[in-house]
Every structure is written in C-alpha cells, then in structure tokens.
Write a protein that holds these residues in place. Structure first.
Motif: not given
Length: 409
Positions: A167-185
């Motif tokens: 909400i605060a950043s305005g990042l989209s769902y896909t932009e956020f996921a694209g950046a951090l999915i590798p970290v999660a895996l």
C-alpha cells in the motif's frame, strides 16, 4: 498523565520475556494470560488509555484469523487434513523427502494465502500425524513456522507487513513477486538443509512406517467439495487484489450457511484464547509507539543519509525481533519513503522484516501460532528449541536476500 518512556519499556520488556519463556514462575500462566497482564499493567500505570484500546488492535488481522479458523474447522470436519496426510506420506520415500514436501507445500501456500493461516491449518495436522508415526514433531513444527515465513516473502499477500509495504510503495503484485520469488525459493532450500543438519537422528533417511487411514475414514464429500470450492474462490479473490480480511470473512460466512452441521460443531474447533492473545499483543506492541520508545530507538533524519541495503536489513531485522515485524515496518516507513532508490528500500524492508521473523518465537505471529497450538497438544516447542535452527536459518536467508537485492539493485 502522558506515557512514560521507561515505564512502558519495562512493562513491554517483562511481557515479551514472559511470552518468550511461555510462563511466569510461581503463578499458573501461559502466553495469553501474560499478554493480558501486560495490557493490565499498561492501563494501571496509564501508559495507554482504556478508551483507546481499539485503536491499537489490527482488526483486519483478528477478522482474518477468525475467518480462517472457520475455514480450517470446515476442512477438518470434511476430512481434508487426513487426505492431505495420506497424500504427503504416499509421495514421501523417507523422512527427508517428507520434510522437503512439507516445506515446499507450506512455502507455496503461504505465498498465496496469509502465512499465519497456513500455520493455523497445518499445525494440528502435523502434530497428529507425527503422533501416529511415533516421531518427534519438533523439527516438523519448526519447518512449518520457518517455511511459512520464508514462503510468504514472495508476494504482497503473503503476510501483513508485505501488505503494508504494498500500500505504501505502490509496487504491483507481479513486480513484488518477480523480485522476491528467487529469495523465497532459495530460502526454502536453506530450511531443509539446516533442519537435516540440526536434527540428524530425525532425518537419517528412515522410511515412513505409516498406513494411510483415509480408506476407512468417513470423508464428508459434500462438505469437502463445498469447502474446497470456497477456498479456491478465496484464492482467486486474493490474487485478484480483493481486500484480504473482507474476502476471508465473506468466504467464512458462506461456509456457515449449511444444513449439515450445527454452528457449535464448527466453533468447537476454535482456539478462542489465540484471538485474545493476539489482541493483547497488538496493544502491548502499540504502546511502544505512543510512549515514544520507538522514536528513541530510531532517528530517521540521521539514518536517511547513511542507509543502504546492508544496514537497512540489519536495522529491520533487529527491530522486528524487538517490537515484532509489523510495528517495525510501520516505524521505518518514513525512512524508506525518503530514500533515493525507494523501490529497493521497500523490497528490503518487506523481505528483511519477514525473514527476520524466523530468528526467535517472538519474531512473527506465525511462530507464535505454531508454539501456542503445540502447547494445546502438550508438545513443548520452547523458545530455545526453536531458536537454534531459527537463528541459523535467519542468518543464511538474510545473507541470500542481501546479496540478491544488491544484484537486482
């Protein structure tokens, strides 16, 4: 009488120590009563006002927990968790492969749903399954808590602090996921490796001697189909960007419309003390901000000129384990929004606060859900039993996260 920095700090510290240990000496207590005692002391010393108590409570989280308890109860009554247990064991050739399946499943579901709800669903199932298998449930419960936190790093809907950042950043769902999915895996892989090393006896390639009970179990197919349909619709609503608490509450309301079960059958599956515990915890944590404790801990003006991925990760991780991750994110919002590369700052804040939640039982709500559920089943997931693997997992996943953010930054 205005709130006093030292009085509030001492009360919150004593409360958090009690929550970490799980009881106070001499008196009969648990985490719920300890958190309520903390609220009472804050009220008695006038560090918080009684009339303002609702302002401290995150009702979205409470409503979400309540709604997911309804979903969890229906899944249990329908026999879903027994079916899932049979499936997981069927595809597991050894304790190591079962652990891998558990970590992956929990991680993926935590990214799609709120991680706290996954812990609510799976903790009782894992405890009962391990009891049937005559195995130590502790490493599997640690895997549940840590995988739910790491998996939730991947999406904006994974946990409450990610939602705040979204909400605060305005990042989209896909932009956020694209950046951090590798970290999660990568983080899920770290969990498997660490638990194999920390609990060598439990994962010595032993076969799982388990005969699935699903063949003789009375599965309530109509309820199962209905619950899975509602769950699928809820997942679609989450992915479509619907308000999480509202969507969960509407889904829960649909499940309460039934001709097959009395309402008390569903409500009998609830852990009402858990809702009380988290409500009190919100008040205790929130008092830190109103008393000025958090302001004294962080000087935004000075840090804004010196901030980078490394020190922001350390600050976020430290605060997340002092005041919990959601208050830490709220406190650091002004700092991150003033950074030159705010996008990278928001990603760092979200991921570091989530991964830091694995350090101790106090680090995240998901950890506490697992610990409280274990206590109800008389399984002692103590502060120190959790912290040994949790500390190692946190250090490695944070290092991976920092390296990755530098790479994409």
């Amino acid at each position: 009488m205005s709130p006093n920095f030292w009085i509030t700090g001492v009360i919150v510290l004593i409360t958090f120590i009690g929550i970490a240990v799980g009881r106070y000496p001499i008196i009969k207590s648990n985490r719920t009563t300890i958190s309520l005692m903390g609220v009472a002391l804050l009220l008695l010393t006038r560090q918080v006002e009684f009339i303002r108590l609702p302002d401290y409570i995150d009702f979205d989280t409470i409503i979400l927990l309540f709604s997911m308890m309804i979903l969890n109860a229906n899944l249990k009554l329908a026999g879903f968790f027994n079916l899932a247990g049979g499936w997981m064991v069927k595809w597991s050739r050894s304790t190591q492969s079962f652990l891998a399946i558990e970590i992956l499943l929990v991680g993926v579901l935590s990214a799609l749903f709120l991680n706290d709800t996954i812990c609510l669903m799976f903790a009782p199932f894992l405890i009962n399954l391990m009891d049937t298998l005559k195995r130590n449930p502790i490493p599997y419960l640690v895997a549940l808590a840590t995988a739910s936190n790491v998996g939730s790093t991947a999406t904006l809907t994974g946990n409450p602090q990610n939602m705040i950042v979204g909400i605060a950043s305005g990042l989209s769902y896909t932009e956020f996921a694209g950046a951090l999915i590798p970290v999660a895996l990568l983080g899920l892989g770290v969990i498997w490796l660490v638990l194999i090393k920390v609990f060598p006896y439990d994962f010595s390639r032993q076969p799982l001697n388990y005969r699935p009970v699903t063949e003789t179990l009375l599965i309530q197919k109509p309820l199962l189909v209905k619950t899975l349909a509602v769950t699928t619709g809820l997942l679609i609503a989450f992915l479509a960007g619907a308000p999480i608490a509202l969507a969960a509450f509407l889904a829960a309301s649909l499940l309460l419309i039934t001709r097959r079960h009395q309402p008390q059958t569903v409500f009998a599956e609830f852990d009402w003390s858990l809702l009380v515990f988290f409500s009190a915890l919100f008040i205790v944590s929130g008092s830190l901000e109103t008393s000025g404790v958090t302001t004294q801990l962080i000087n935004v003006q000075e840090l804004a000129q010196k901030i980078n991925i490394w020190n922001l990760s350390l600050i976020t991780a430290g605060l997340s384990n002092i005041i919990s991750n959601v208050p830490a994110v709220l406190l650091l919002k002004p700092l991150v929004s003033s950074l030159e590369n705010a996008r990278l700052g928001w990603l760092t804040l979200a991921s570091a606060s989530t991964l830091a939640g694995n350090l101790t039982l106090l680090g995240s709500v998901a950890n506490l859900i697992v610990a409280e559920t274990a206590a109800r089943y008389r399984v002692d997931l103590s502060f120190w039993k959790y912290t040994k693997p949790g500390l190692i997992i946190t250090l490695f996943t944070l290092l991976i996260n920092i390296a990755w953010l530098y790479l994409i930054g």
